[in-house]
Write an enzyme that holds these catalytic residues in place. Structure first.
Site, mmCIF file in Angstrom:
data_model
loop_
_atom_site.group_PDB
_atom_site.id
_atom_site.type_symbol
_atom_site.label_atom_id
_atom_site.label_comp_id
_atom_site.label_asym_id
_atom_site.label_seq_id
_atom_site.Cartn_x
_atom_site.Cartn_y
_atom_site.Cartn_z
ATOM 1 N N ASP A 122 0.801 -1.529 0.200
ATOM 2 C CA ASP A 122 -0.628 -0.054 -0.126
ATOM 3 C C ASP A 122 0.884 1.140 -0.132
ATOM 4 O O ASP A 122 -0.153 2.599 -0.465
ATOM 5 C CB ASP A 122 -1.080 0.332 1.133
ATOM 6 C CG ASP A 122 -1.940 -1.232 1.447
ATOM 7 O OD1 ASP A 122 -2.420 -1.523 -0.224
ATOM 8 O OD2 ASP A 122 -2.469 -1.730 2.272
ATOM 9 N N ASP A 123 1.837 1.252 0.126
ATOM 10 C CA ASP A 123 2.922 2.329 -0.072
ATOM 11 C C ASP A 123 2.819 2.963 -1.490
ATOM 12 O O ASP A 123 3.054 2.487 -2.156
ATOM 13 C CB ASP A 123 4.370 2.059 0.970
ATOM 14 C CG ASP A 123 5.154 3.209 0.615
ATOM 15 O OD1 ASP A 123 5.272 3.947 1.676
ATOM 16 O OD2 ASP A 123 6.424 3.511 -0.504
ATOM 17 N N LEU A 124 2.693 4.287 -1.097
ATOM 18 C CA LEU A 124 2.672 4.597 -2.667
ATOM 19 C C LEU A 124 4.213 5.139 -3.111
ATOM 20 O O LEU A 124 4.015 4.800 -4.685
ATOM 21 C CB LEU A 124 1.940 5.792 -1.952
ATOM 22 C CG LEU A 124 0.597 6.045 -1.859
ATOM 23 C CD1 LEU A 124 -0.236 7.245 -1.336
ATOM 24 C CD2 LEU A 124 -0.153 5.724 -2.644
#
Length: 205
Positions: free
Chosen positions: A153-155
């Protein structure tokens, strides 16, 4: 101090993935560095939620001035009003109190994490108000130095994979996992270097 596994991980990732190999060669003298004790790391993550980096640093500096040390006991002793005066929202004060209470009461004992798997540690941490999976994953990478964490989920990770592997096209979670399959058991290291491809300066968590 460099993690014991770091050089081996670099060699293996460089051999198995040309994209990572090129990034790793650009940054030969930097590596992941531990970011302090778990309570300190988690408290800082709560302070920084949903505000700019500059604003978060300002609040954190005031918190450092208000507390003798950033420990569970001092956070609890400070009380709501003093924490609000540091610039924390009422909700973040509640989050910080819940976190401090769990550490102080022994419901969270970081020493136990050494015998627990990554998912077990994440499951324990996400029970704390204000701590989500991403924050728990950052703790695993930066505080516990776990070598094989993939924060899908890390952009920043999504963007770097999009640029490096998809020609700028958006990558799905499933697609990211497929690309990352060859990085195991060093997915934390791969992620760290992909972050460097966007920003050469490591960020503190």
């Amino acid at each position: 101090m460099k993690p014991a596994y770091w050089d081996r991980a670099k060699r293996e990732l460089s051999r198995s993935d040309p994209v990572l190999g090129a990034i790793i060669r650009r940054y030969p003298r930097i590596h992941l560095v531990p970011r302090g004790d778990p309570f300190h790391t988690l408290a800082r993550s709560i302070v920084g939620q949903q505000i700019s980096v500059k604003a978060a640093q300002s609040v954190w500096n005031r918190l450092l001035e208000a507390l003798p040390a950033v420990t569970p006991e001092h956070a609890l002793e400070a009380g709501t009003q003093r924490l609000l005066a540091c610039g924390l929202s009422r909700r973040k004060v509640e989050y910080l109190a819940d976190l401090a209470g769990r550490f102080a009461s022994g419901r969270i004992v970081p020493g136990r994490w050494q015998t627990m798997g990554d998912e077990e540690v994440i499951a324990e941490l996400v029970e704390v108000r204000g701590i989500g999976r991403w924050t728990a994953e950052m703790l695993l990478i930066f505080s516990l130095l776990r070598p094989d964490v993939l924060p899908v989920d890390d952009l920043g990770l999504q963007r770097s994979v999009s640029i490096g592997y998809r020609g700028g096209r958006k990558v799905s979670e499933a697609g990211l996992r497929r690309i990352a399959k060859s990085w195991a058991p060093w997915r934390s290291v791969a992620t760290w270097y992909l972050w460097r491809s966007l920003d050469p300066l490591p960020v503190e968590y």
